[in-house]
Scaffold this active site. Structure first.
Site, PDB file in Angstrom:
ATOM      1  N   GLY A  90       3.119   5.762  -3.302  1.00  0.00           N
ATOM      2  CA  GLY A  90       4.304   6.392  -3.704  1.00  0.00           C
ATOM      3  C   GLY A  90       4.240   6.482  -5.224  1.00  0.00           C
ATOM      4  O   GLY A  90       4.438   7.479  -5.894  1.00  0.00           O
ATOM      5  N   THR A 112       0.963  -1.314   0.118  1.00  0.00           N
ATOM      6  CA  THR A 112       0.023   0.117   0.155  1.00  0.00           C
ATOM      7  C   THR A 112       0.887   1.192  -0.008  1.00  0.00           C
ATOM      8  O   THR A 112       0.581   2.197  -0.605  1.00  0.00           O
ATOM      9  CB  THR A 112      -1.141   0.055   1.359  1.00  0.00           C
ATOM     10  OG1 THR A 112      -1.568  -1.197   1.122  1.00  0.00           O
ATOM     11  CG2 THR A 112      -1.881   0.964   1.132  1.00  0.00           C
ATOM     12  N   ASP A 113       2.122   1.346   0.867  1.00  0.00           N
ATOM     13  CA  ASP A 113       3.016   2.260   0.657  1.00  0.00           C
ATOM     14  C   ASP A 113       3.549   2.415  -0.761  1.00  0.00           C
ATOM     15  O   ASP A 113       3.735   3.692  -0.956  1.00  0.00           O
ATOM     16  CB  ASP A 113       4.013   2.081   1.762  1.00  0.00           C
ATOM     17  CG  ASP A 113       3.629   2.548   3.006  1.00  0.00           C
ATOM     18  OD1 ASP A 113       3.113   3.586   3.082  1.00  0.00           O
ATOM     19  OD2 ASP A 113       4.308   2.057   3.978  1.00  0.00           O
ATOM     20  N   VAL A 114       3.995   1.368  -1.290  1.00  0.00           N
ATOM     21  CA  VAL A 114       4.496   1.310  -2.491  1.00  0.00           C
ATOM     22  C   VAL A 114       3.428   1.929  -3.725  1.00  0.00           C
ATOM     23  O   VAL A 114       3.867   3.005  -4.438  1.00  0.00           O
ATOM     24  CB  VAL A 114       5.050   0.193  -3.016  1.00  0.00           C
ATOM     25  CG1 VAL A 114       5.478   0.165  -4.506  1.00  0.00           C
ATOM     26  CG2 VAL A 114       6.201  -0.323  -2.149  1.00  0.00           C
TER      27      VAL A 114
END
Length: 425
Positions: A202, A197-199
């Site tokens: 980004g 989810t972070d990736v």
């Protein structure tokens, strides 16, 4: 062409020649399509730094602002470490310059304001309201730089009932449903092996910034971009979210299988796991022929994908029995030769030895000022007029503070010493 440029071209060619036989490349690369764009990166951990690394990979000058002494949290996330530099930090911070500023001091805030004034993009992922408390909110900064593109990444957004909650990938993937559809059908929910989810956030941020830069070419003014991990998580539920919205049925966990395609999963071959993806009825007919089960092609239980999905409990054990008769390598050779997607289930060490991965230069090596030669995953984007590359290795903490303050902002030596004395840098 000047001597320096010729010399860099020579180094580039020499480095690639020197490393090609070792299975990885040291790549200097072209400057990139974002050359001339300056990014003030006030983000930390993963979503923001992943975005700013993508901007840096594409040629932007990224100035990463970190806390004095401690820096980005990921600097301490280990082991493993490469001579004190964490593998986590190294993987998302190439092509950046690091400066240390204490935003709790007015001198530190003044430095950040001066950098924002000469930057094209600002990326931050503080808790909502923090930038405003520093005096660095969008409304303040756009008054000194109307062209600034101000990208805020939060866990849940700057408003709403969850506004002040701390947002972490694991928490958001739980709240946003991803963990409910990840893991074995008869086991507990699982997180994805990376903070996906972070990736994805980004990557969304990178795309939004590039879109805003394009619009700025037309309008001459910047804008504020608002992204949250939760919003991105919901958007990236894709077919699983849509399945629920269309049918009203809550999706289940399928392990290595697929909810709506059969067979589309990992099987145990004679020696190891192999993944086989039979995505349409034409491939199914080929697959049946290879298995020596031509009668399955017209079997009223398995003739179409819809039927195979409905009868998977009967079909999958039959396929497992056949797949177990050959090795993974045999299946990959046979199925690939017939155009049926398949692959071994590689461990991470096998990934970085795979001939296609090496051919595509997805394993590179950079010279780090502290850790020496460090291997990293390569840059996945290729352009027709040249390769992107690592112009700068992941920086040591505050490595470029003096360079940025003197070179970009015009601070003299005495001023820099005074800032250090006041612990503002």
């Amino acid at each position: 062409m000047g001597f320096c440029k010729l010399f860099l071209l020579y180094l580039n060619a020499a480095a690639e020649q020197a490393c090609v036989f070792q299975g990885f490349h040291i790549i200097f690369g072209m400057n990139g399509p974002l050359e001339g764009i300056r990014v003030l990166d006030l983000s930390k951990v993963l979503a923001g730094p992943y975005c700013s690394m993508m901007l840096g990979d594409h040629g932007a000058d990224v100035i990463k602002v970190e806390r004095p002494e401690k820096g980005d949290e990921t600097r301490s996330w280990g082991p493993p470490f490469a001579d004190g530099e964490s593998a986590y930090f190294l993987c998302v911070n190439r092509n950046k310059r690091s400066i240390t500023i204490d935003l709790g001091k007015k001198e530190g805030v003044e430095i950040a304001r001066r950098l924002a004034k000469i930057s094209d993009v600002l990326v931050e992922n503080f808790v909502p309201g923090t930038m405003e408390r520093f005096g660095l909110g969008y409304e303040e900064l756009k008054n000194i730089n109307p062209r600034l593109i101000f990208c805020s990444i939060t866990g849940f957004g700057p408003d709403g009932p969850y506004r002040d909650r701390a947002g972490y990938d694991l928490v958001v993937s739980s709240l946003g449903g991803l963990m409910s559809i990840t893991g074995p059908p008869d086991g507990p929910p699982c997180k994805v092996g990376v903070a996906i989810t972070d990736v994805c956030t980004g990557i969304y941020a990178y795309g939004a910034i590039c879109s805003a830069l394009h619009e700025r070419n037309r309008t001459g003014v910047g804008k504020r971009i608002d992204l949250s991990l939760l919003d991105v998580q919901v958007a990236t539920l894709v077919n699983m979210g849509s399945s629920y919205l269309v049918s009203g049925e809550i999706p289940a966990r399928w392990g290595a299988s697929h909810e709506t395609i059969v067979p589309y999963q990992t099987f145990m071959a004679k020696d190891r796991y192999v993944t086989i993806s039979v995505g349409n009825d034409g491939l199914w007919a080929k697959f049946c022929k290879i298995l020596g089960k031509d009668d399955w092609t017209d079997d009223p239980r398995y003739r179409t994908n819809d039927l195979r999905v409905r009868n998977r409990k009967d079909l999958i054990p039959l396929i497992e029995e056949e797949v177990a008769k050959r090795t993974c390598g045999e299946w990959v050779e046979i199925l690939s030769g017939e155009g049926i997607p398949c692959a071994p289930l590689n461990t991470i060490d096998e990934v970085f030895q795979d001939p296609q991965v090496l051919h595509r230069k997805m394993l590179i090596e950079v010279n780090h000022p502290k850790a020496g030669k460090v291997k990293l995953a390569g840059i996945p984007v290729k352009y027709s007029d040249g390769e992107l590359g690592v112009r700068l290795p992941p920086p040591t903490l505050g490595e470029h503070t003096r360079e940025v303050l003197s070179g970009l902002l015009g601070y003299d030596d005495d001023e820099v010493k005074e800032l250090a004395k006041r612990q503002a840098i």
